[in-house]
Scaffold this active site. Structure first.
Site, PDB file in Angstrom:
ATOM      1  N   GLY A 647       0.819  -1.197   0.000  1.00 41.70           N
ATOM      2  CA  GLY A 647       0.000   0.000   0.000  1.00 41.70           C
ATOM      3  C   GLY A 647       0.856   1.250   0.000  1.00 41.70           C
ATOM      4  N   VAL A 649       2.554   4.912   1.107  1.00 34.88           N
ATOM      5  CA  VAL A 649       3.206   5.396   2.322  1.00 34.88           C
ATOM      6  C   VAL A 649       3.151   6.928   2.324  1.00 34.88           C
ATOM      7  CG1 VAL A 649       5.303   5.372   3.703  1.00 34.88           C
ATOM      8  CG2 VAL A 649       4.772   3.434   2.233  1.00 34.88           C
ATOM      9  N   ASP A 761      11.551 -10.633   1.278  1.00 39.58           N
ATOM     10  CA  ASP A 761      11.700  -9.650   0.200  1.00 39.58           C
ATOM     11  C   ASP A 761      12.810  -8.672   0.526  1.00 39.58           C
ATOM     12  OD1 ASP A 761       9.464  -7.425  -1.629  1.00 39.58           O
ATOM     13  OD2 ASP A 761      11.214  -8.568  -2.234  1.00 39.58           O
TER      14      ASP A 761
END
Ligand SMILES: *[C@@H]1O[C@H](CO)[C@@H](O)[C@H](O)[C@H]1NC(C)=O
Ligand SMILES: *[C@@H]1O[C@H](CO)[C@@H](O)[C@H](O)[C@H]1NC(C)=O
Ligand SMILES: *[C@@H]1O[C@H](CO)[C@@H](O)[C@H](O)[C@H]1NC(C)=O
Length: 974
Positions: A647, A649, A761
């Site tokens: 999402g 920031v 990741d």
């Protein structure tokens, strides 16, 4: 399920049979007159009902005839009234057979059950006509034949059943005019005629049906206007006239129907009309007036409709602004205004909900990194790869009633609408086929995206020219057997570049069957870099087969290819002015045209999330939405500093001067809310100097916000490979410090923390730098929350391309050794100042790891060092770092060291083991030369970087290095 039912049924049958046998012999003892027993037998034969056992008293409640399964809607009931003649005689009063796919015809023999009141043969497979003999029944009050194959016209004799209250013959194949005589039914309360093939006008005799409470005539071919006489139907609660064939205008007499709570009129032909006068309908809960040619402003009185849950007045010609009085509609769950001509700003009370802000802002425009010449989407499904290269982008966002979802490549989609009548706790916008499909490329068709009103896919950043658009469809929600599930009919319209190319498109009809593929081909002229494919549900087709809420557009895949030969890549095709507006007009008008304003999130979600939260003791600070809105200036786009897989920031300022970074999670975790919040609580418990600090979170309504410490120097990716002004000319000491810091952070996550987290990741973009260039790992713990979720997230799980471990591809699971591998890549990037993957020419991609391996073999690893450092580095430390990196990035998991030993090696507290190189690759001189050329080819790469630079100046950042990073959204109004 069905199998189990059937088996169970057989078992009960057998058991009852044995009981009956032992107590009665074969002699049936029943109070039911012999005539009725015989009639039941004949009815069973005609209906094709084979499992009735006539050795048992049909009026026995214990009888297996009396079975219902509320879970799947199956019902099997014969009921008797046994109070006749001093309780010595029974009569059958109802027969209810639901979801049995009975294959026979409607039986005239029902007449031989003189006391019958209810016939319900819902969701079967009955054909034939409605027997005119039924008109002779004296007590019948309900006929329900929903979902069969009944044809012919309604026999006028039905009008003789003066007791009739319910006539439900929806979802059949009835045709012809409605008999005038039906207007004589003195007690009729419900008349459901939807999804048939009725023609003609609504008979004027119907004005006498003043007892009507519920009248539904969607999806037919009636003609004429909506009759004026409906003002007589003052007892009406519900009125459904969707795509009925009738034309407008809506008669003003509708204002007399003050008891109506559910009014749905859509897809009317006919002249423009003003908004109908509904002021006196004070109990409206659902109001749908979609595509009715309504002109003029929104009437003020709508603001008084505070009982409304759904207001859909989309696709009309409504103009002017949203009256300020409309703020009283805040409690409406779903408000659809798209497809109108409304102007003016979006009122504050809409923007107060950050959900809407998100939807509104992302519609502005996209920056194009490059020009694309194709669009490939596996709608509703995962990435499709053939021989290792991706051929179709995955499209697995769970979407919602009003969602605009942007892919990581060059497309986006917007989905509007919710399924009003489905009993499901939450709507699903993706359908997955449950059985095998014998279609070539079946992976394209196993999942499909569905939408209750409108589904629009956009291709953007496309080179202008003519394209061939292939839309791939296969019907996967109906069946092709002889059951009621096969009786569904899906009908929708297809628009390409705003032009309606197909009206009343029916997938199964075009594909000649269910589970079969059909590809529709169109030519699209792209002139402003944008392609728009819109699927619209025009109110037609069945809505209840096999279950409620199965209707509307469904699409399996999209492929768009140029009708011309695209300029070769890497050339000058990148347009410097390639900011593509998805919608070409002024921002605010656009927003109102396009955005479905959606309050309060998904139905029910808010309350359950909040309820769950209350029961949890978070180990983290909790912020209110109000605080965060104040800190971020209401999620002002100017404060947006990034867009990650989880999402956007935002940067924010608390009044005490603390600077924060707010990550707005897309609340789509597969986990339950409780686990989700639990998980966040646990993440916040992880504290380490090399982990970005989670200050706390905010869970309010549908919002999940994480509040982090703000990092002054952005990300390592930006510092290393970002635009020139953001590069910090890191000296060797800083690089070494950063590398050790990351290793420490990872060692903590893997070995020291209570939780033992695999990050999954690790990449330069996920390493943030504070004022003093201390590295801090971000996004830890989030991958777990989003296990197997949407596209962006699944890239999280698989890691980012180029940083991804080989074993993931092979085994599909990750251990902490996956992070060690990714760390190795990051270490190489730190030494070399080069991103792991760079396309340096048309044919060649540069892989830092391969290059490093080659140099290692040649014994000249120092060639790898960033030329920027000139000779200003500690040669020994560099050698150690490269050797450690190669060890970490070893193909074999077992060879990779633990992170704690990595720390020791980097700090010189332990020797570096000799790197065992995977020598399966032939290290030929030619390859070496190509790589070296690639590596030194600074100019070409710098050009790419310049493109990034522009984007960055415009206020958004992204790592230019990663192949799967999201496209940045340009948030400046330009
Ligand atoms: C059974 O029939 C009698 C006589 O017609 C009627 O009065 C009674 O209400 C009925 N009972 C039920 C449960 O329908
Ligand atoms: C309705 O009737 C028309 C002609 O009478 C026919 O062409 C059409 O196929 C019918 N539609 C359905 C769904 O049966
Ligand atoms: C609504 O009701 C009021 C009071 O009953 C009546 O005077 C008015 O005419 C009605 N309005 C419409 C549009 O029917």
């Amino acid at each position: 399920m069905k199998m189990i039912m059937a088996t169970f049924f057989r078992f009960v049958l057998l058991a009852s049979f044995l009981i009956a046998f032992s107590f009665t012999g074969f002699a049936l003892t029943t109070l039911l007159p012999h005539d009725e027993v015989k009639a039941l037998q004949d009815i069973a034969t005609t209906l094709g009902k084979k499992d009735w056992d006539f050795n048992i008293d049909p009026c026995s409640r214990q009888h297996p005839w009396f079975l219902a399964n509320p879970q799947n809607g199956y019902e099997n009931a014969v009921t008797c009234n046994c109070t006749f003649a001093n309780s010595t005689v029974c009569h059958v009063v109802s027969i209810i057979l639901k979801r049995q796919s009975l294959p026979g015809t409607l039986s005239p023999e029902f007449v031989r059950l003189p006391y019958i009141q209810e016939i319900a043969l819902v969701r079967n497979y009955l054909n034939g006509t409605i027997p005119r003999e039924w008109g002779l029944m004296n007590y019948l009050d309900s006929i329900s034949l929903l979902g069969n194959r009944i044809s012919g016209s309604i026999p006028k004799e039905l009008a003789n059943i003066t007791t009739l209250k319910i006539l439900s013959i929806e979802y059949n194949q009835l045709s012809g005019n409605l008999p005038l005589e039906l207007g004589n039914l003195p007690r009729l309360e419900k008349m459901f005629l939807s999804s048939n093939n009725f023609t003609g006008e609504i008979p004027t005799t119907f004005e006498r049906l003043t007892t009507l409470k519920d009248f539904r005539i969607a999806d037919n071919r009636f003609s004429g206007k909506i009759p004026d006489f409906i003002h007589n139907w003052t007892n009406l609660n519900k009125l459904v006239i969707q795509a009925s064939g009738l034309s407008g205008p809506i008669p003003s007499g509708i204002s007399f129907l003050v008891k109506v709570t559910d009014l749905r009129i859509s897809d009317l032909n006919g002249p423009d009309m003003a908004f109908p006068p509904l002021n006196n309908m004070t109990n409206l809960k659902i109001l749908v007036l979609r595509s009715c040619n309504i002109i003029g402003p929104l009437p003020d009185y709508l603001s008084t409709k505070t009982t409304l849950k759904t207001l859909d007045i989309s696709f009309n010609k409504l103009s002017e602004g949203i009256p300020s009085s409309f703020s009283s509609l805040k409690e409406v769950d779903h408000l659809y205004l798209m497809g109108n001509k409304l102007t003016g700003p979006v009122p504050d009370w809409i923007l107060q909900d950050a959900d809407n802000v998100g939807t509104v802002s992302c519609l502005r425009s996209f920056h194009c990194h490059k020009t694309w010449y194709s669009v490939r989407i596996n709608c509703g499904g995962k990435d499709v790869t053939v021989n290792g290269s991706k051929t179709f982008d995955g499209d697995t966002d769970s979407a919602g009633p009003a969602k605009f979802i942007q892919s990581s490549t060059n497309w986006a989609f917007s989905s509007t609408g919710h399924y009003i009548d489905d009993g499901r706790p939450s709507d699903s916008y993706i359908w997955t086929n449950s059985s095998r499909l014998s279609i070539t490329n079946s992976e394209l068709f196993m999942n499909a995206r569905i939408s209750p009103i409108s589904l629009t896919y956009y291709g953007f950043c496309l080179g202008n020219g003519n394209y061939t658009v292939n839309l791939h469809f296969a019907e996967i929600m109906f069946t092709d057997d002889k059951t009621y599930s096969s009786l569904g009919r899906r009908v929708f319209d297809i628009y390409v570049q705003g032009k309606r190319e197909l009206e009343d498109f029916n997938i199964a009809y075009e594909a000649r069957g269910v589970g079969k593929a059909v590809v529709k081909k169109f030519t699209a002229v792209v002139t402003n870099n944008t392609l728009e494919i819109r699927l619209y549900w025009g109110g037609k087709g069945t809505m209840d087969i096999p279950d409620k809420g199965v209707y509307g557009p469904l699409i399996s895949a999209i492929s768009v290819d140029p009708d011309f030969i695209p300029p070769s890549e890497g050339g000058k095709s990148i347009s410097t002015s390639a900011v593509v507006s998805i919608v070409a007009a002024g921002a605010f008008v656009v927003i109102l045209l396009m955005v479905t304003l959606w309050w309060r999130g998904c139905l029910g979600r808010k309350s359950s999330l909040e309820r769950e939260l209350k029961g949890l003791d978070l180990q983290t600070g909790s912020f209110t939405l109000r605080q965060i809105k104040a800190a971020t200036n209401n999620f002002d786009v100017a404060n947006k500093i990034g867009e990650g897989g989880f999402g956007p920031v935002y940067k924010g300022f608390f009044s005490d001067g603390t600077i924060i970074a707010v990550k707005q999670l897309s609340a789509k975790s597969k986990q339950g809310n409780r686990e989700f919040i639990n998980e966040i609580g646990m993440i916040s418990a992880l504290q380490h100097p090399h982990l970005v600090k989670l200050y706390g979170c905010c869970v309010e309504g549908d919002q999940l916000l994480l509040v982090y410490e703000y990092m002054q120097n952005n990300s390592l990716a930006r510092v290393l490979f970002g635009p020139e002004e953001s590069q910090l000319k890191l000296d060797w000491l800083s690089r070494h410090k950063i590398c050790v810091g990351i290793a420490r952070g990872l060692a903590y996550l893997h070995e020291e923390s209570r939780l033992k987290i695999v990050h999954r990741d690790i990449k330069a973009a996920n390493v943030l730098l504070d004022e003093d260039l201390n590295p801090k790992i971000s996004d830890f713990g989030l991958a777990k929350l989003y296990e197997e979720d949407n596209t962006h997230i699944s890239t999280r799980i698989a890691g980012t391309y180029g940083y991804m471990v080989p074993e993931y591809a092979m085994h599909g699971y990750l251990t902490e050794k996956a992070d060690v591998y990714s760390f190795g890549i990051v270490a190489l990037e730190i030494v070399s100042g080069r991103s792991n993957t760079t396309h340096c020419s048309q044919e060649e991609s540069f892989y830092l790891l391969d290059w490093a391996r080659l140099l290692k073999e040649k014994g000249s690893v120092l060639e790898l060092v960033d030329p920027m450092l000139v000779s200003d580095f500690n040669k020994e430390q560099v050698m150690v770092m490269i050797n450690v990196a190669l060890l970490c990035a070893n193909v074999s998991q077992a060879v990779r060291p633990t992170m704690s030993s990595v720390v020791r090696m980097l700090e010189g507290n332990s020797f570096v083991q000799d790197v065992i190189l995977d020598t399966s690759e032939v290290m030929d001189e030619r390859k070496l030369e190509v790589m070296r050329k690639c590596y030194l080819q600074k100019e070409e790469i710098d050009e790419d970087e310049n493109e990034t630079q522009k984007l960055t100046r415009n206020g958004s950042w992204t790592s230019s290095s990663s192949a799967v990073d999201l496209y940045p959204i340009n948030l400046d109004s330009d």
